[in-house]
Design an enzyme around this catalytic site. Structure first.
Site, PDB file in Angstrom:
ATOM      1  N   LEU A  67      71.408  19.465 -39.719  1.00  0.00           N
ATOM      2  CA  LEU A  67      71.056  20.016 -41.035  1.00  0.00           C
ATOM      3  C   LEU A  67      69.746  19.417 -41.546  1.00  0.00           C
ATOM      4  O   LEU A  67      69.373  18.305 -41.157  1.00  0.00           O
ATOM      5  CB  LEU A  67      72.203  19.733 -42.004  1.00  0.00           C
ATOM      6  CG  LEU A  67      73.511  20.446 -41.608  1.00  0.00           C
ATOM      7  CD1 LEU A  67      74.723  19.811 -42.274  1.00  0.00           C
ATOM      8  CD2 LEU A  67      73.423  21.938 -41.939  1.00  0.00           C
ATOM      9  N   PRO A  68      69.046  20.155 -42.448  1.00  0.00           N
ATOM     10  CA  PRO A  68      67.677  19.760 -42.786  1.00  0.00           C
ATOM     11  C   PRO A  68      67.532  18.441 -43.546  1.00  0.00           C
ATOM     12  O   PRO A  68      66.697  17.626 -43.180  1.00  0.00           O
ATOM     13  CB  PRO A  68      67.163  20.940 -43.612  1.00  0.00           C
ATOM     14  CG  PRO A  68      68.369  21.699 -44.054  1.00  0.00           C
ATOM     15  CD  PRO A  68      69.417  21.459 -43.028  1.00  0.00           C
ATOM     16  N   THR A  97      68.407  13.967 -39.253  1.00  0.00           N
ATOM     17  CA  THR A  97      67.762  12.731 -39.696  1.00  0.00           C
ATOM     18  C   THR A  97      68.031  12.593 -41.187  1.00  0.00           C
ATOM     19  O   THR A  97      67.523  13.379 -41.988  1.00  0.00           O
ATOM     20  CB  THR A  97      66.246  12.789 -39.430  1.00  0.00           C
ATOM     21  OG1 THR A  97      66.041  13.176 -38.069  1.00  0.00           O
ATOM     22  CG2 THR A  97      65.594  11.448 -39.689  1.00  0.00           C
ATOM     23  N   LYS A 172      65.723   5.953 -35.664  1.00  0.00           N
ATOM     24  CA  LYS A 172      65.116   7.291 -35.755  1.00  0.00           C
ATOM     25  C   LYS A 172      63.975   7.327 -36.797  1.00  0.00           C
ATOM     26  O   LYS A 172      62.913   7.898 -36.559  1.00  0.00           O
ATOM     27  CB  LYS A 172      66.220   8.307 -36.116  1.00  0.00           C
ATOM     28  CG  LYS A 172      65.746   9.694 -36.427  1.00  0.00           C
ATOM     29  CD  LYS A 172      65.109  10.394 -35.250  1.00  0.00           C
ATOM     30  CE  LYS A 172      64.655  11.796 -35.640  1.00  0.00           C
ATOM     31  NZ  LYS A 172      63.680  12.336 -34.692  1.00  0.00           N
ATOM     32  N   LYS A 241      59.948  14.143 -45.277  1.00  0.00           N
ATOM     33  CA  LYS A 241      61.258  13.561 -45.589  1.00  0.00           C
ATOM     34  C   LYS A 241      61.497  12.305 -44.744  1.00  0.00           C
ATOM     35  O   LYS A 241      61.914  11.261 -45.259  1.00  0.00           O
ATOM     36  CB  LYS A 241      62.362  14.588 -45.300  1.00  0.00           C
ATOM     37  CG  LYS A 241      63.770  14.016 -45.332  1.00  0.00           C
ATOM     38  CD  LYS A 241      64.757  14.818 -44.482  1.00  0.00           C
ATOM     39  CE  LYS A 241      64.483  14.743 -43.011  1.00  0.00           C
ATOM     40  NZ  LYS A 241      65.501  15.334 -42.136  1.00  0.00           N
TER      41      LYS A 241
HETATM   42  P1  NAD Z   1      65.894  23.868 -39.505  1.00  0.00           P
HETATM   43  O1  NAD Z   1      65.534  24.008 -40.928  1.00  0.00           O
HETATM   44  O2  NAD Z   1      65.235  24.727 -38.479  1.00  0.00           O
HETATM   45  O3  NAD Z   1      67.489  24.081 -39.310  1.00  0.00           O
HETATM   46  C1  NAD Z   1      68.440  23.704 -40.260  1.00  0.00           C
HETATM   47  C2  NAD Z   1      69.555  24.748 -40.243  1.00  0.00           C
HETATM   48  O4  NAD Z   1      70.538  24.346 -41.206  1.00  0.00           O
HETATM   49  C3  NAD Z   1      69.085  26.158 -40.650  1.00  0.00           C
HETATM   50  O5  NAD Z   1      69.545  27.112 -39.716  1.00  0.00           O
HETATM   51  C4  NAD Z   1      69.708  26.375 -42.021  1.00  0.00           C
HETATM   52  O6  NAD Z   1      70.007  27.719 -42.306  1.00  0.00           O
HETATM   53  C5  NAD Z   1      70.956  25.515 -41.918  1.00  0.00           C
HETATM   54  N1  NAD Z   1      71.506  25.131 -43.209  1.00  0.00           N
HETATM   55  C6  NAD Z   1      70.843  24.748 -44.325  1.00  0.00           C
HETATM   56  N2  NAD Z   1      71.713  24.473 -45.313  1.00  0.00           N
HETATM   57  C7  NAD Z   1      72.960  24.678 -44.795  1.00  0.00           C
HETATM   58  C8  NAD Z   1      74.274  24.557 -45.316  1.00  0.00           C
HETATM   59  N3  NAD Z   1      74.496  24.179 -46.582  1.00  0.00           N
HETATM   60  N4  NAD Z   1      75.321  24.842 -44.512  1.00  0.00           N
HETATM   61  C9  NAD Z   1      75.117  25.250 -43.221  1.00  0.00           C
HETATM   62  N5  NAD Z   1      73.892  25.385 -42.670  1.00  0.00           N
HETATM   63  C10 NAD Z   1      72.833  25.102 -43.457  1.00  0.00           C
HETATM   64  O7  NAD Z   1      65.706  22.315 -39.155  1.00  0.00           O
HETATM   65  P2  NAD Z   1      65.537  21.645 -37.694  1.00  0.00           P
HETATM   66  O8  NAD Z   1      64.083  21.549 -37.375  1.00  0.00           O
HETATM   67  O9  NAD Z   1      66.481  22.295 -36.756  1.00  0.00           O
HETATM   68  O10 NAD Z   1      66.048  20.153 -38.030  1.00  0.00           O
HETATM   69  C11 NAD Z   1      67.418  19.858 -38.214  1.00  0.00           C
HETATM   70  C12 NAD Z   1      67.555  18.344 -38.328  1.00  0.00           C
HETATM   71  O11 NAD Z   1      67.097  17.730 -37.115  1.00  0.00           O
HETATM   72  C13 NAD Z   1      66.701  17.734 -39.452  1.00  0.00           C
HETATM   73  O12 NAD Z   1      67.413  16.686 -40.047  1.00  0.00           O
HETATM   74  C14 NAD Z   1      65.459  17.244 -38.733  1.00  0.00           C
HETATM   75  O13 NAD Z   1      64.837  16.175 -39.435  1.00  0.00           O
HETATM   76  C15 NAD Z   1      66.026  16.826 -37.402  1.00  0.00           C
HETATM   77  N6  NAD Z   1      65.101  16.888 -36.267  1.00  0.00           N
HETATM   78  C16 NAD Z   1      64.234  17.946 -36.099  1.00  0.00           C
HETATM   79  C17 NAD Z   1      63.383  17.969 -34.996  1.00  0.00           C
HETATM   80  C18 NAD Z   1      62.405  19.109 -34.756  1.00  0.00           C
HETATM   81  O14 NAD Z   1      61.479  18.936 -33.935  1.00  0.00           O
HETATM   82  N7  NAD Z   1      62.540  20.253 -35.406  1.00  0.00           N
HETATM   83  C19 NAD Z   1      63.419  16.938 -34.058  1.00  0.00           C
HETATM   84  C20 NAD Z   1      64.336  15.899 -34.231  1.00  0.00           C
HETATM   85  C21 NAD Z   1      65.171  15.893 -35.342  1.00  0.00           C
END
Ligand code: NAD
Length: 301
Positions: A67-68, A97, A172, A241
């Site tokens: 989740l974000p 994260t 992380k 963030k």
């Molecule tokens: P993203 O925004 O693409 O995905 C988040 C998903 O969560 C979305 O599909 C959104 O619709 C869903 N969501 C939001 N609120 C929700 C709720 N209340 N209930 C259910 N679903 C909900 O983000 P991401 O890039 O996939 O990142 C996800 C996590 O992983 C973050 O914490 C980010 O910091 C971490 N992360 C991201 C990366 C990257 O390269 N993108 C790498 C490592 C870690």
């Protein structure tokens, strides 16, 4: 215990490919996301859809989340219709994260529901999630680790950090602060090169076999900045963030983070100029604008 039935909440840039890998590995997945098209894509790949986090937690004992932001993780875990109220759930494994503060708070809240918290943030980006080459850092009691290790090894190399909630989050945050710093400083070095009349592709090639090489010069510049696509797959909002959380947690621990504070401001500027949904490689565009150059390889104009 071997778990074959899993839940997955948050099917975004990372959660989409990670849940896909679990399905391909033969796990039976129940999924939820607020974005209907993300759910439809998972269902098309073989998952079953649930109507809320609670419904997922009523169906399966181990639920993964990607989740974000920390507030969303807290809401999905402990809010109304959250995972904590589920009747079948035993473990919530969070791949997001969030920082150690949220991890500790949610772990405590879940323990009141008899649910074990596992924090398991990942590094390696969307490509790592697709290929199963992520670094997976995990903190939780040993007994829970033994249970979840086969599941998270589907995503890449797994590291046990310790038993206390939030320890993996500390690793992380440190990593992501370094990744953002590498991007800022490499943009400055490359902008200087372009201003001097050097092809940045040549400069990147040299740095990548020299002592200045880093994750930005090896990956982000070749893939998203030199070609001008700015589509690495990680938003400025999420990078901001991470660095904000890193600096705040360090400050709370009495650890100076002067450089980190600077990187945080750099991301705040990038977010203000290009928007929270911009790709975080847009950091380079801020430097480009200030320097009056564009860091593009000659072949892409
Ligand atoms: P993203 O925004 O693409 O995905 C988040 C998903 O969560 C979305 O599909 C959104 O619709 C869903 N969501 C939001 N609120 C929700 C709720 N209340 N209930 C259910 N679903 C909900 O983000 P991401 O890039 O996939 O990142 C996800 C996590 O992983 C973050 O914490 C980010 O910091 C971490 N992360 C991201 C990366 C990257 O390269 N993108 C790498 C490592 C870690």
């Amino acid at each position: 215990m071997t778990d074959r039935k899993l839940g997955f909440v948050g099917l975004g840039r990372m959660g989409g490919p990670m849940s896909g890998r679990l399905i391909d590995a033969g796990y039976d997945l129940t999924v939820y996301d607020t974005n209907r098209s993300a759910v439809d894509a998972a269902v098309a790949r073989g998952a079953r859809a649930a109507g809320s986090p609670r419904e997922v937690a009523d169906a399966v004992p181990v639920v993964l989340t990607s989740l974000p932001t920390p507030d969303v993780v807290e809401k999905v875990a402990l809010g109304p219709d959250g995972l904590g109220g589920g009747s079948v759930i035993e473990i919530m494994l969070d791949l997001s994260t969030t920082g150690p503060g949220t991890a500790k708070r949610v772990a405590e809240g879940l323990s009141g529901h008899g649910v074990q918290w596992v924090d398991s943030p990942v590094s390696g980006g969307v490509t790592g999630a697709e290929k199963g080459t992520l670094a997976v850092m995990t903190s939780c009691p040993r007994s829970a680790y033994e249970r979840v290790e086969p599941i998270v090894s589907t995503f890449g190399k797994v590291f046990f950090v310790g038993e206390e909630p939030g320890l993996a989050q500390v690793v992380k945050l440190g990593n992501n602060m370094l990744a953002a710093a590498a991007l800022v400083l490499s943009s400055e070095a490359l902008a200087m090169g372009v201003k001097a009349g050097i092809d940045p592709q040549v400069m990147v090639d040299i740095i990548n076999v020299s002592s200045g090489r880093n994750s930005a010069t090896q990956d982000k510049f070749p893939r998203a900045i030199l070609p001008g696509t700015f589509d690495f797959g990680f938003t400025t909002a999420l990078s901001y963030k991470d660095v904000r959380l890193c600096v705040e947690e360090a400050e709370a621990m009495g650890v100076p983070m002067l450089g980190g504070a600077l990187i945080r401001q750099f991301l705040a500027i990038t977010k203000a100029k290009f928007g929270p949904d911009s790709d975080f490689t847009s950091i380079a565009k801020v430097v480009e604008e200030w320097a009056g150059v564009e860091i593009r390889s000659k072949s892409t104009g």
